[in-house]
Design a protein around this motif. Structure first.
Motif, PDB file in Angstrom:
ATOM      1  N   THR A   1      10.468  -7.602  -4.714  1.00  0.00           N
ATOM      2  CA  THR A   1      10.045  -6.998  -3.457  1.00  0.00           C
ATOM      3  C   THR A   1       9.781  -8.060  -2.391  1.00  0.00           C
TER       4      THR A   1
ATOM      5  N   ASN B   1       7.677  -8.401  -9.565  1.00  0.00           N
ATOM      6  CA  ASN B   1       6.634  -7.573 -10.158  1.00  0.00           C
ATOM      7  C   ASN B   1       7.036  -7.218 -11.582  1.00  0.00           C
TER       8      ASN B   1
ATOM      9  N   TRP C   1       1.045  -0.433  -2.727  1.00  0.00           N
ATOM     10  CA  TRP C   1       1.190  -1.865  -2.933  1.00  0.00           C
ATOM     11  C   TRP C   1       0.175  -2.633  -2.113  1.00  0.00           C
TER      12      TRP C   1
ATOM     13  N   THR D   1      -0.654  -7.155  -1.251  1.00  0.00           N
ATOM     14  CA  THR D   1       0.158  -8.352  -1.015  1.00  0.00           C
ATOM     15  C   THR D   1      -0.398  -9.563  -1.759  1.00  0.00           C
TER      16      THR D   1
ATOM     17  N   PRO E   1       4.948  -8.151  -1.209  1.00  0.00           N
ATOM     18  CA  PRO E   1       4.422  -6.920  -1.805  1.00  0.00           C
ATOM     19  C   PRO E   1       4.250  -6.984  -3.329  1.00  0.00           C
TER      20      PRO E   1
ATOM     21  N   LEU F   1       3.333  -4.435  -6.337  1.00  0.00           N
ATOM     22  CA  LEU F   1       3.273  -3.007  -6.603  1.00  0.00           C
ATOM     23  C   LEU F   1       2.042  -2.662  -7.436  1.00  0.00           C
ATOM     24  N   GLU F   2       1.324  -1.618  -7.016  1.00  0.00           N
ATOM     25  CA  GLU F   2       0.161  -1.173  -7.777  1.00  0.00           C
ATOM     26  C   GLU F   2       0.609  -0.759  -9.168  1.00  0.00           C
TER      27      GLU F   2
ATOM     28  N   TRP G   1       2.699 -10.569 -11.620  1.00  0.00           N
ATOM     29  CA  TRP G   1       3.582 -10.826 -10.489  1.00  0.00           C
ATOM     30  C   TRP G   1       3.785 -12.316 -10.314  1.00  0.00           C
TER      31      TRP G   1
END
Length: 167
Positions: free
Chosen positions: A30, A80, A106, A108, A114, A116-117, A122
């Motif tokens: 992302t 991610n 999301w 940062t 970004p 992602l929740e 990450w």
């Protein structure tokens, strides 16, 4: 049992059927698009570590991808590591279209890429090198920052579908 030696080329179907028996994790790559800071991304299941020093990872992108050029031009992007509850996010990011992030939550990284929740880890990266490889590009990326959670199982892909990792 001895394998049969064949001189006929491997078909796409044979290749996919055999490699489908190799379980892979799923990541989402992302970034924020340069033109309007909108989130862009794609799902990837060809991801691996390359080097500890320097910290490098590798993933492969189809040359036909329309999302990768948008991610690539952002400079920094986030890989991610998707959790098992993120099937829908993976499916959404694996399709074409501009509205992939509708309803996707999301935050940062410190550099603004970004995350992602629900991701179980990450890696904030930049492209180190790119190599053509058949109908794909091999992307080697330098890792600048990373984080992971202690809990959560990964999203895995096996024989053409999402599966659960056996405990």
């Amino acid at each position: 049992m001895h394998p049969t030696v064949s001189s006929t080329p491997v078909t796409r179907e044979e290749f996919r059927a055999t490699l489908g028996r190799f379980t892979t994790g799923v990541v989402a790559v992302t970034a924020l698009r340069n033109s309007d800071s909108a989130p862009v991304g794609l799902a990837v299941n060809s991801f691996t570590s390359v080097s500890l020093d320097p910290a490098l990872v590798l993933f492969c992108i189809a040359r036909t991808s329309t999302s990768w050029p948008q991610v690539r031009t952002a400079g920094r992007f986030c890989v991610n590591i998707l959790g098992e509850s993120q099937r829908e996010v993976s499916t959404r990011l694996a399709t074409s279209g501009d509205d992939k992030f509708h309803g996707v939550r999301w935050t940062t990284t410190p550099a603004g890429t970004p995350v992602l929740e629900g991701a179980i880890g990450w890696l904030e990266c930049s492209v180190e090198a790119e190599y053509p490889a058949g109908d794909h590009e091999v992307i080697i990326s330098r890792v600048h920052r990373l984080s992971s959670r202690e809990d959560g199982a990964p999203l895995v892909f096996y024989r053409g579908s999402y599966e659960r990792l056996a405990a």
